[in-house]
Design an enzyme around this catalytic site. Structure first.
Site, PDB file in Angstrom:
ATOM      1  N   GLU A  87      34.090   3.093  40.772  1.00  0.00           N
ATOM      2  CA  GLU A  87      33.245   3.490  39.652  1.00  0.00           C
ATOM      3  C   GLU A  87      32.928   4.969  39.754  1.00  0.00           C
ATOM      4  O   GLU A  87      32.435   5.439  40.790  1.00  0.00           O
ATOM      5  CB  GLU A  87      31.926   2.712  39.654  1.00  0.00           C
ATOM      6  CG  GLU A  87      32.051   1.242  39.330  1.00  0.00           C
ATOM      7  CD  GLU A  87      30.688   0.582  39.171  1.00  0.00           C
ATOM      8  OE1 GLU A  87      30.570  -0.298  38.319  1.00  0.00           O
ATOM      9  OE2 GLU A  87      29.748   0.953  39.908  1.00  0.00           O
ATOM     10  N   CYS A  88      33.190   5.712  38.713  1.00  0.00           N
ATOM     11  CA  CYS A  88      32.830   7.125  38.611  1.00  0.00           C
ATOM     12  C   CYS A  88      33.338   7.904  39.834  1.00  0.00           C
ATOM     13  O   CYS A  88      34.533   8.143  39.957  1.00  0.00           O
ATOM     14  CB  CYS A  88      31.322   7.278  38.413  1.00  0.00           C
ATOM     15  SG  CYS A  88      30.857   8.881  37.712  1.00  0.00           S
ATOM     16  N   GLY A  89      32.467   8.277  40.772  1.00  0.00           N
ATOM     17  CA  GLY A  89      32.935   8.995  41.944  1.00  0.00           C
ATOM     18  C   GLY A  89      33.958   8.218  42.737  1.00  0.00           C
ATOM     19  O   GLY A  89      34.931   8.780  43.267  1.00  0.00           O
ATOM     20  N   SER A 114      36.966   3.147  36.711  1.00  0.00           N
ATOM     21  CA  SER A 114      36.406   3.614  35.442  1.00  0.00           C
ATOM     22  C   SER A 114      35.305   4.623  35.726  1.00  0.00           C
ATOM     23  O   SER A 114      34.760   4.661  36.824  1.00  0.00           O
ATOM     24  CB  SER A 114      35.833   2.437  34.643  1.00  0.00           C
ATOM     25  OG  SER A 114      34.639   1.972  35.247  1.00  0.00           O
TER      26      SER A 114
END
Length: 438
Positions: free
Chosen positions: A329-331, A429
């Site tokens: 997720e993200c990072g 994502s």
């Protein structure tokens, strides 16, 4: 029986509600109360401060992303507490234009739904009696909103306080406290919010100082007396917590990977999943017996060199991905890619499990709620599932060569270009999962 509660809100961000919340939590806990903290909205940093202050886990409550049953399941974690103290987000009435699962995500939504009276933290710097007009507007804009009173913040002098109190008395607004200016009590921030709780070696002393400050200038008895609530939302809602995407979940946990909502981990554990923490910054590989590796968001862009040099972590991650699911997720998504460009423009090789290159050198803010329909499974979350989440980062996609993970839209239903990626059993994502439904 639900404990009585209050929600600490403000007219705008930066008014001082986090300091007030932390001071109240620690002061009331010092007085022997079991205080249950909550945080309105998609914030993954404040709950760790709440937990340190109150000695109880804090959970996010989000009327846009969570339906009524999930809200009830999470607020049920306050059972057995003497008092609930929830911290609002942004301004009291600030939410999205199109309601989601149970509302707009505004702090006022949560206050109305739970029956928690609002304690409005009001920055009165630069005004005196005029502050009462602001307070009166917030107190009376919505007659359904329970309103306890105000805590004045950044008061310049005793004379200033007297003038502000005069205006509040004339407007019929209760003043629960008045905090003088104290720049030395500010918590440091960086680009995604407060510096994380775990990064403060002196956090306990800071919280003790906040409690002393609040105790000296706030009427704690009046605050407790103002607390109230509605009956529990749904007495059988325990099954509404999110289901685990696997049985044994290896989750990266350190200062580079820490942005995961507490209710997710709590729900997974309650459903019988085994959580296996590991630290990429300590060059730890994920557990060999894990069914799924989950890389949360955080600050990998601040530690990109260390991550690129963490050979045991990267080798273990690649070995896992050869046979079992990995999600970022993200990072965490950025780390699954080919490379990450840091703020200075230096390129760091990442895991290479997705054809993604991201850059923090060309900063552009991406912020908002997300709705997603999965085009491929994320471990045990099936293709076709509908997810709600939130995106907040400053990274730019330089290249993205894999198939999209999901059809993603914002809170108004408009398409979002950041669709995530899938390659085999590796998925990622930019949005952080809050809730999932079939």
């Amino acid at each position: 029986m639900s404990p009585p509660g209050l929600i600490v809100a403000a007219p705008a961000s930066g008014s001082g509600k986090t300091l007030v919340t932390l001071g109240l939590l620690r002061a009331l806990a010092e007085d022997g109360l079991a205080v249950q903290p909550f945080k309105n909205g998609p914030d993954y940093i404040d709950p760790a401060f709440h937990r340190a202050a109150a000695g109880r886990p804090s959970f996010n409550l989000d009327s846009w992303a969570m339906d009524a049953a999930m809200l009830a399941a999470i607020t049920a974690r306050g059972a057995g507490a003497d008092l609930v103290i929830a911290e609002g987000s942004m301004g009291l009435f600030d939410g999205v234009a199109h309601p989601g699962a149970a509302g707009t995500g505004a702090t006022a939504d949560l206050a109305r739904r739970m029956g928690w009276p609002v304690v409005l933290v009001l920055d009165v710097s630069g005004q005196a009696q005029s502050a009462a007009a602001t307070a009166a507007g917030f107190a009376r804009l919505d007659p359904r909103l329970p309103f306890a009173g105000v805590i004045l913040n950044r008061v310049a002098s005793p004379r200033h306080e007297r003038l502000v109190r005069t205006g509040m008395a004339a407007a019929g607004i209760a003043v629960l406290g008045a905090l003088p200016r104290r720049a030395d009590l500010m918590l440091p921030e960086r680009h995604l919010g407060l510096v994380q709780a775990a990064e403060h070696a002196d956090l306990d002393q800071r919280l003790t100082d906040y409690a002393a400050f609040v105790r000296a200038h706030v009427d704690l008895a009046a605050v407790r007396g103002a607390a109230s609530c509605h009956p529990p939302l749904a007495p059988t809602a325990a099954a509404s917590l999110p289901k685990p995407p696997a049985q044994r979940i290896a989750i990266a946990q350190d200062s580079a990977f820490s942005f995961v909502y507490p209710h997710l981990i709590d729900g997974w554990r309650q459903a019988g999943a085994e959580i296996l923490p590991f630290s990429p910054l300590a060059d730890m590989p994920p557990a060999e017996n894990a069914d799924l590796v989950w890389l949360p968001g955080g600050y990998p862009e601040l530690h990109a060199g260390r991550i690129a040099a963490a050979t045991r972590f990267l080798a273990g991650l690649r070995a896992h991905a050869a046979t079992r699911p990995v999600h970022g997720e993200c990072g965490g998504y950025m780390v699954l890619g080919e490379a990450l460009v840091d703020k200075s423009g230096e390129t760091h090789r990442m895991a290479g499990l997705l054809g993604l290159v991201t850059s923090h050198a060309e900063r552009r803010m991406h912020l908002g709620y997300r709705q997603a329909r999965l085009l491929a499974p994320v471990a045990g979350i099936a293709a076709g599932a509908r997810l709600t989440g939130h995106e907040f980062h400053y990274s730019t996609i330089v290249s993205q060569t894999d198939a999209p993970l999901a059809v993603v839209t914002d809170a108004e239903g408009k398409p979002v270009a950041e669709t995530g990626s899938v390659r085999g059993q590796v998925t990622g994502s930019f949005f952080h999962l809050i809730a999932a439904a079939a």
